[in-house]
Design an enzyme around this catalytic site. Structure first.
Site, PDB file in Angstrom:
ATOM      1  CG  ASP A 102      -2.243   0.669   0.997  1.00 30.40           C
ATOM      2  OD1 ASP A 102      -2.237   1.794   0.453  1.00 30.40           O
ATOM      3  OD2 ASP A 102      -3.278   0.093   1.357  1.00 30.40           O
ATOM      4  CG  ASP A 210      -4.202   6.166   0.545  1.00 33.15           C
ATOM      5  OD1 ASP A 210      -5.146   5.419   0.823  1.00 33.15           O
ATOM      6  OD2 ASP A 210      -4.044   7.301   1.063  1.00 33.15           O
ATOM      7  CD  GLU A 268      -8.519   5.269  -1.836  1.00 32.40           C
ATOM      8  OE1 GLU A 268      -9.418   5.074  -1.017  1.00 32.40           O
ATOM      9  OE2 GLU A 268      -7.583   6.076  -1.623  1.00 32.40           O
ATOM     10  CG  HIS A 342      -9.050  -0.071   4.596  1.00 31.29           C
ATOM     11  ND1 HIS A 342      -8.800  -0.208   3.247  1.00 31.29           N
ATOM     12  CD2 HIS A 342      -8.585   1.150   4.936  1.00 31.29           C
ATOM     13  CE1 HIS A 342      -8.212   0.882   2.807  1.00 31.29           C
ATOM     14  NE2 HIS A 342      -8.066   1.735   3.800  1.00 31.29           N
ATOM     15  CG  ASP A 343     -11.238   3.402   3.386  1.00 32.94           C
ATOM     16  OD1 ASP A 343     -10.753   3.372   4.535  1.00 32.94           O
ATOM     17  OD2 ASP A 343     -10.601   3.816   2.392  1.00 32.94           O
TER      18      ASP A 343
HETATM   19  O1  ISL Z   1     -13.549   7.032   3.805  1.00 35.19           O
HETATM   20  C1  ISL Z   1     -13.643   8.053   3.125  1.00 35.19           C
HETATM   21  C2  ISL Z   1     -14.317   9.239   3.598  1.00 35.19           C
HETATM   22  O2  ISL Z   1     -15.654   8.929   3.864  1.00 35.19           O
HETATM   23  C3  ISL Z   1     -13.056   8.054   1.800  1.00 35.19           C
HETATM   24  O3  ISL Z   1     -13.281   9.210   1.117  1.00 35.19           O
HETATM   25  C4  ISL Z   1     -11.571   7.854   1.978  1.00 35.19           C
HETATM   26  O4  ISL Z   1     -11.025   8.853   2.762  1.00 35.19           O
HETATM   27  C5  ISL Z   1     -10.904   7.882   0.668  1.00 35.19           C
HETATM   28  O5  ISL Z   1     -11.381   6.764  -0.023  1.00 35.19           O
HETATM   29  C6  ISL Z   1      -9.407   7.793   0.822  1.00 35.19           C
HETATM   30  O6  ISL Z   1      -9.063   6.633   1.521  1.00 35.19           O
HETATM   31  C7  ISL Z   1      -7.719   6.328   1.695  1.00 35.19           C
HETATM   32  O7  ISL Z   1      -6.979   7.396   2.186  1.00 35.19           O
HETATM   33  C8  ISL Z   1      -7.303   7.837   3.485  1.00 35.19           C
HETATM   34  C9  ISL Z   1      -7.435   6.705   4.496  1.00 35.19           C
HETATM   35  O8  ISL Z   1      -8.059   7.178   5.656  1.00 35.19           O
HETATM   36  C10 ISL Z   1      -8.219   5.545   3.946  1.00 35.19           C
HETATM   37  O9  ISL Z   1      -8.218   4.475   4.868  1.00 35.19           O
HETATM   38  C11 ISL Z   1      -7.589   5.177   2.664  1.00 35.19           C
HETATM   39  O10 ISL Z   1      -8.143   4.024   2.091  1.00 35.19           O
HETATM   40  C12 ISL Z   1      -6.188   8.744   3.893  1.00 35.19           C
HETATM   41  O11 ISL Z   1      -4.963   8.098   3.700  1.00 35.19           O
END
Ligand code: ISL
Length: 637
Positions: A102, A210, A268, A342-343
């Site tokens: 990641d 990310d 992402e 995980h989100d």
């Molecule tokens: O979960 C979100 C807000 O509701 C998404 O917008 C998320 O922040 C976005 O997909 C980005 O996610 C990634 O970067 C973030 C981290 O918190 C997430 O876990 C990661 O997957 C910041 O690094």
């Protein structure tokens, strides 16, 4: 026809290491570790996984559970050591599997040495490695941030954080502890390239990148358009998602690093919805990245953001998936298939009915769908046994995620003591919070679900249903998790093989198809007692094997949405050079009927149902009845 590649055919399994398995080798009891991942490689291989993508295990203060990295080239002691990662990579290689890293380089932790230097003075050589801006003053003479952008995980906060000692703001789109790197600076880009090389040379196959479409910010940091009139700060992604230099930066990474390795990349890209814009990143001839995660499907119930409950219709799922299945491939790009990470909350809760009556069927319906769609398939830990959201009865203090915690605080401020507002907020987080994906993996019905030893408290509470829903009960040959779990032997599994389950397993190899029956890559008995269906895990295992045995169709074939007479049924045909299949998915808890037109969906045989009794003697065309949450797969004439 489509060019073949390992990264297109591979099944990727996402590990969220804090919640995967705690062997006690990390520095924090009750926290998952890298040795935990390594100890499960046979399990993953058996399931049908080719590539493990782990969420970040690098050094980090864990403000955002590892998405705040303070050293890209070292491992957080909670997870273990670099030697543990080398061992993981070696273990994967032995099994002909790979590791995807990641890569979180839109921002670092505020504890990263780069930021420590950058914030030390306005004249430090690394000052311009981050986005620093002087304050503005409002009409009343108060100090205000340079613009109205909102912090993404910080509910109602500015995206700019004031630094008292050097008297300037820095940009921090996620939390104040995650300052955004300034990619305009070529030294930053070179440092990032160096991180990629470090991990590729160590044996990683590639990267999940990310928020990679956030790296280029619009010069001058213009104010965001107003979406929430009552709020001081606004989303603002139109000024930093898919920004002006994105393609240049991605092409540079590709030319300088990725092209020199047999690598794979998945970006992402939140706020990426426009097909043309997306294809500019993933079309093969662009030489940027291989594929991205498109969030339309997991945003289907957002209004427009996470903490809201929008009623979605089965038709929405069909429309979204059909669009990306066709548009990306036609435009020279490649899709990714996923319903969880995980989100996001658990898919069985979100897209089906997770009550005891329908939960297994729902999980299998989603498995049938995902294993028969085109693109690279991503499976999230726990999805293979149908893990679901934790219940409404849990106290708000069980939610640990910074995003949920901030939302809860905001709602408490806004509610002004009105209890009904908090009841509503609780209902929303029970459906939508990221926390639901982060409960410990349920390995067994033992103490702490086998995630960590009995005398240790897991960092996050184990879901109450672990007694019934766990790997040991579902996956033959995988009863043991932690070393002393011998007392579980024989507990979860019945050893007799039922005719119904055996028949269903056999049916997973569509007879009469040119590729012949699926030859399982594993040599285990089919466990089940008389009349018991395959477990969700077994259904996934066979679905993945089926996908591979017929990859001409399921991975590389064309996708055609079928226009059936019922909007609650998602129906499609997958067509390869030598064979074709039809899929019907009932996204409701009702018995439905539909008309299957003679062309193009005349099937020669129904071969799979997610119901234990199989497809039975269902019609092949014309009027067809589907049971609640039933999915059918048939060979197409
Ligand atoms: O979960 C979100 C807000 O509701 C998404 O917008 C998320 O922040 C976005 O997909 C980005 O996610 C990634 O970067 C973030 C981290 O918190 C997430 O876990 C990661 O997957 C910041 O690094």
């Amino acid at each position: 026809s489509t060019q073949r590649a390992y990264w297109k055919e591979s099944v990727v399994y996402q590990v969220y290491p804090a919640s995967f398995l705690s062997t006690g080798s990390g520095s924090q009891p009750g926290w998952g570790d890298i040795k935990g991942i390594t100890s499960k490689l046979d399990y993953l291989k058996d399931l049908g996984v080719d590539i493990v993508w782990s969420s970040p295990f690098f050094k980090s203060p864990q403000v955002d559970l590892g998405y705040d990295i303070s050293d890209y080239k070292d491992i957080d002691p909670r997870y273990g050591t670099l030697a543990d990662v080398d061992e993981l990579i070696a273990g994967l290689k032995q099994r002909d599997m790979k590791l995807m890293i990641d890569l979180v380089v839109n921002h670092t932790s505020d504890q990263h040495a780069w930021f420590q230097e950058s914030r030390s003075s306005q004249t430090n050589p690394k000052r311009s490695w981050y986005h620093w801006q002087p304050a503005k003053t409002d009409a009343d003479g108060n100090r205000v941030p340079p613009n109205n952008w909102a912090m993404q995980l910080g509910e109602a906060h500015s995206a700019w954080t004031w630094d008292e000692s050097t008297q300037e703001y820095y940009l921090s789109l996620f939390t104040p502890e995650q300052p955004d790197l300034n990619w305009e600076n070529p030294d930053v880009r070179a440092a990032v390239h160096d991180v990629l090389r470090f991990w590729l040379d160590r044996g990683a196959c590639g990267f999940r990148m990310d928020v990679i479409n956030h790296i280029s910010k619009e010069p001058g940091y213009p104010d965001a358009r107003v979406i929430y009139p009552d709020s001081r700060y606004q989303p603002g992604h139109e000024h930093y998602a898919n920004g002006p230099r994105l393609h240049e930066f991605l092409q540079e990474i590709n030319a300088k690093v990725l092209s020199k390795y047999d690598s794979m990349t998945v970006g992402e890209m939140p706020f990426a919805r426009d097909t043309t814009e997306i294809l500019k990143v993933i079309a093969a001839d662009r030489k940027e990245i291989n594929m991205i995660f498109i969030f339309d499907i997991v945003n289907v119930d957002d209004d427009p953001f996470r903490f809201s409950l929008k009623q979605w219709k089965p038709k929405d799922v069909a429309t979204i998936i059909s669009k990306w299945q066709t548009d990306l491939v036609q435009g020279g790009g490649w899709p990714s298939i996923f319903l969880e990470n995980h989100d996001h909350p658990r898919s069985v809760t979100r897209f089906t009915d997770d009550s005891p009556r329908y939960r297994d069927l729902g999980a299998k319906l989603l498995a049938l769908m995902q294993t028969t769609l085109g693109g690279t398939l991503y499976l999230y830990q726990g999805e293979e046994v149908g893990m679901k959201n934790f219940p409404l009865s849990w106290d708000a203090s069980e939610y640990k995620d910074i995003e949920t915690v901030n939302y809860w605080k905001k709602m408490q401020d806004l509610s002004g003591g009105d209890e009904s507002k908090m009841v509503e907020a609780k209902r929303i987080i029970q459906r939508k919070a990221r926390d639901h994906a982060r409960t410990p993996v349920q390995w067994s019905d033992g103490p702490n679900a086998g995630f960590c030893p009995e005398n240790v408290t897991p960092w996050m509470r184990v879901n109450d249903d672990c007694k019934e829903v766990n790997v040991a009960a579902q996956a033959p040959g995988h009863q043991n998790t932690l070393k002393d779990a011998s007392k579980e032997q024989g507990g979860g599994l019945k050893s007799s093989i039922s005719k119904a389950a055996q028949k269903m397993a056999d049916n997973f190899a569509p007879v009469g198809s040119s590729l012949g029956p699926v030859v399982p890559t594993h040599s285990m008995p089919i466990p089940s007692s008389e009349g018991e269906p395959l477990s969700v895990w077994q259904f996934w295992q066979r679905g993945l094997a089926n996908r591979k045995a017929h990859k001409d169709v399921f991975v590389y074939g064309t996708f055609e949405a079928l226009n059936v007479s019922n909007e609650d049924v998602f129906a499609y045909r997958r067509v390869g050079e030598k064979e074709a299949f039809v899929v019907l998915l009932n996204f409701t808890g009702e018995t439905v009927s539909l008309d299957l037109p003679e062309k193009p969906a005349k099937t020669s045989k129904w071969v799979i149902s997610n119901y234990a009794e199989g497809p039975t003697d269902r019609a092949l065309q014309g009027k067809i009845t589907l049971k609640p949450w039933e999915g059918l797969l048939g060979t197409a004439a």
